[in-house]
Design an enzyme around this catalytic site. Structure first.
Site, PDB file in Angstrom:
ATOM      1  N   GLU A   2      -8.151  -1.226  -0.537  1.00  0.00           N
ATOM      2  CA  GLU A   2      -9.814  -2.374  -1.628  1.00  0.00           C
ATOM      3  C   GLU A   2      -8.643  -2.300  -2.697  1.00  0.00           C
ATOM      4  OE1 GLU A   2     -10.185  -4.745   0.325  1.00  0.00           O
ATOM      5  OE2 GLU A   2      -9.883  -4.815   2.259  1.00  0.00           O
TER       6      GLU A   2
ATOM      7  N   ASP B 180      -1.908  -2.881   0.636  1.00  0.00           N
ATOM      8  CA  ASP B 180      -1.032  -1.781   2.029  1.00  0.00           C
ATOM      9  C   ASP B 180       0.234  -0.562   1.573  1.00  0.00           C
ATOM     10  OD1 ASP B 180      -2.148  -2.957   4.011  1.00  0.00           O
ATOM     11  OD2 ASP B 180      -0.680  -4.299   4.752  1.00  0.00           O
TER      12      ASP B 180
HETATM   13 ZN   LIG Z   1      -6.930  -6.708   2.054  1.00  0.00          ZN
END
Ligand SMILES: [Zn+2]
Length: 410
Positions: free
Chosen positions: A277, A358
């Site tokens: 996030e 990611d």
């Molecule tokens: Zn995401």
């Protein structure tokens, strides 16, 4: 161009949309490889894999049923000119043009809500229940409905009023003024959704002091992320499914973790989810998506300004003369091929952003912990591990699990 031709175009678009979505759904339902790819094999036992296939089949068949029924109903309403009849019936009770239009949409929304209620009940209390996801009580379900209708009518009513007022006052120039109004509204919602709307439906509590909080704070300090608002939301009130999200801009930003996520994941995995996030934040994905959707809204409103006063659109929906509400509705149908393309492009961008987030989590924290968290999330939610590529291309805002795992081990 006659109103008849416009009706034919609307029906053709409707049929095309229905055909496309059913073909994609069918491809996806039939796409069940005999063998799961190597990386995913250990995730499910044979029994769990069968259960995930059954879940996919049940939800797929159910959405085929609901979409076919609403397609048939829409077709019948269009062919019989019923929208025009309803609009003219409403006009018999209300005299001001703005209130006429709001009342028309209000009637449609109530009818739609009543007709779709049995399907919502079935989906929640039968399907989700059968697969062990449902945690919602009938009382919460009713309260959600009441609050949803209230919030929806207040916000929708205000925006609708502003739109109609500007259309009647500013004529074709309305689009510029409403663009400013709606952009301000979207920005406001982005900043205050978590503090104003979400608490009506869920309880948000600051994450308590302890191992998890310290681990998160330590990570945030390392990557220089000013974390002020870290909340836990009681997602378990409705479903066992887990999630995490980031909302707000600037000082208003908040990170929200589901209690269901905290329950099933280790501290390492949770920090990795948070790092993902933070990645969205650091890579400026949120302001970027706000800018794009603002531009997109401007385009829609500009095109709408060519159509909104054309009486042929109202006549295509069965009215005898110009009715702005009917024109807005007809425009919705006519614009849908363009909105399908823009949402497809937004999904392409969103999937790219997910890889970036990611990658951020992998380089600043721990790729393996994130991989484990993603695997757990997928299996706990009985996610479809092998979606059809065409289905992914059209509908997925996140890349499928396998693609994400492979990208992180590169
Ligand atoms: Zn995401």
């Amino acid at each position: 161009m006659t109103s008849q031709t416009i009706l034919i175009i609307i029906i053709a678009i409707l049929c095309f949309n229905e055909l496309l979505s059913n073909v994609l759904l069918y491809l996806n339902l039939k796409h069940n490889p005999q063998q799961l790819p190597e990386e995913l094999k250990e995730l499910y036992t044979q029994e769990e894999y069968q259960k995930s296939l059954a879940y996919k089949k049940t939800t797929g068949n159910f959405s085929f049923l609901t979409s076919s029924l609403s397609f048939i109903a829409m077709l019948a309403l269009l062919l019989t000119g019923s929208f025009g009849t309803i609009a003219e019936w409403v006009n018999g009770y209300v005299s001001h043009p703005i209130w006429q239009a709001l009342a028309f949409f209000g009637v449609l929304m109530v009818v739609n809500d009543v007709l779709t209620l049995p399907f919502q009940l079935y989906s929640t209390f039968v399907i989700e229940e059968r697969f062990g996801f449902n945690k919602i009580t009938p009382k919460t379900f009713v309260m959600d409905k009441v609050k949803g209708v209230l919030v929806g009518s207040i916000l929708g009513g205000l925006l609708g009023f502003a739109l109609l007022y500007l259309i009647f006052e500013m004529k074709q120039q309305f689009w510029i003024y409403f663009w400013i109004v709606i952009s301000g509204f979207m920005l406001f919602m982005n900043m205050f959704y978590t503090s104003l709307i979400l608490p009506l439906f869920n309880k948000l509590t600051p994450l308590e002091v302890g191992e998890l909080r310290s681990a998160i704070e330590q990570y945030c300090q390392k990557v220089n992320f000013p974390l002020t608002n870290l909340f836990v939301i009681d997602g378990s009130k409705r479903s066992t499914k887990a999630n995490a999200f980031f909302s707000g801009l600037g000082a208003k930003k908040k990170v929200v973790l589901y209690d269901t996520l905290i329950k099933n994941h280790s501290t390492d995995e949770l920090v990795a989810v948070l790092a993902h996030e933070v990645g969205h934040y650091k890579k400026k994905h949120i302001p970027l998506s706000i800018v794009i959707s603002t531009l997109q809204t401007g385009l829609v409103l500009f095109i709408l300004s060519w159509f909104v006063f054309n009486p042929l659109l109202s006549q295509a929906l069965g009215a005898s003369s110009l009715n702005v509400a009917l024109n807005l509705m007809a425009f919705g149908f006519l614009y849908s091929p363009i909105s399908m393309i823009t949402s497809l492009l937004m999904n392409v961008l969103s999937r790219k952003n997910e890889y970036e987030a990611d990658d951020y989590a992998r380089t600043t924290y721990n790729g393996e912990a994130l991989s484990n968290a993603l695997k757990k999330l997928s299996t706990d939610n009985l996610s479809n591990l092998t979606p059809h590529p065409a289905y992914v291309f059209f509908y997925y805002s996140h890349p499928p699990l396998l693609a994400r795992l492979r990208a992180m081990t590169k």
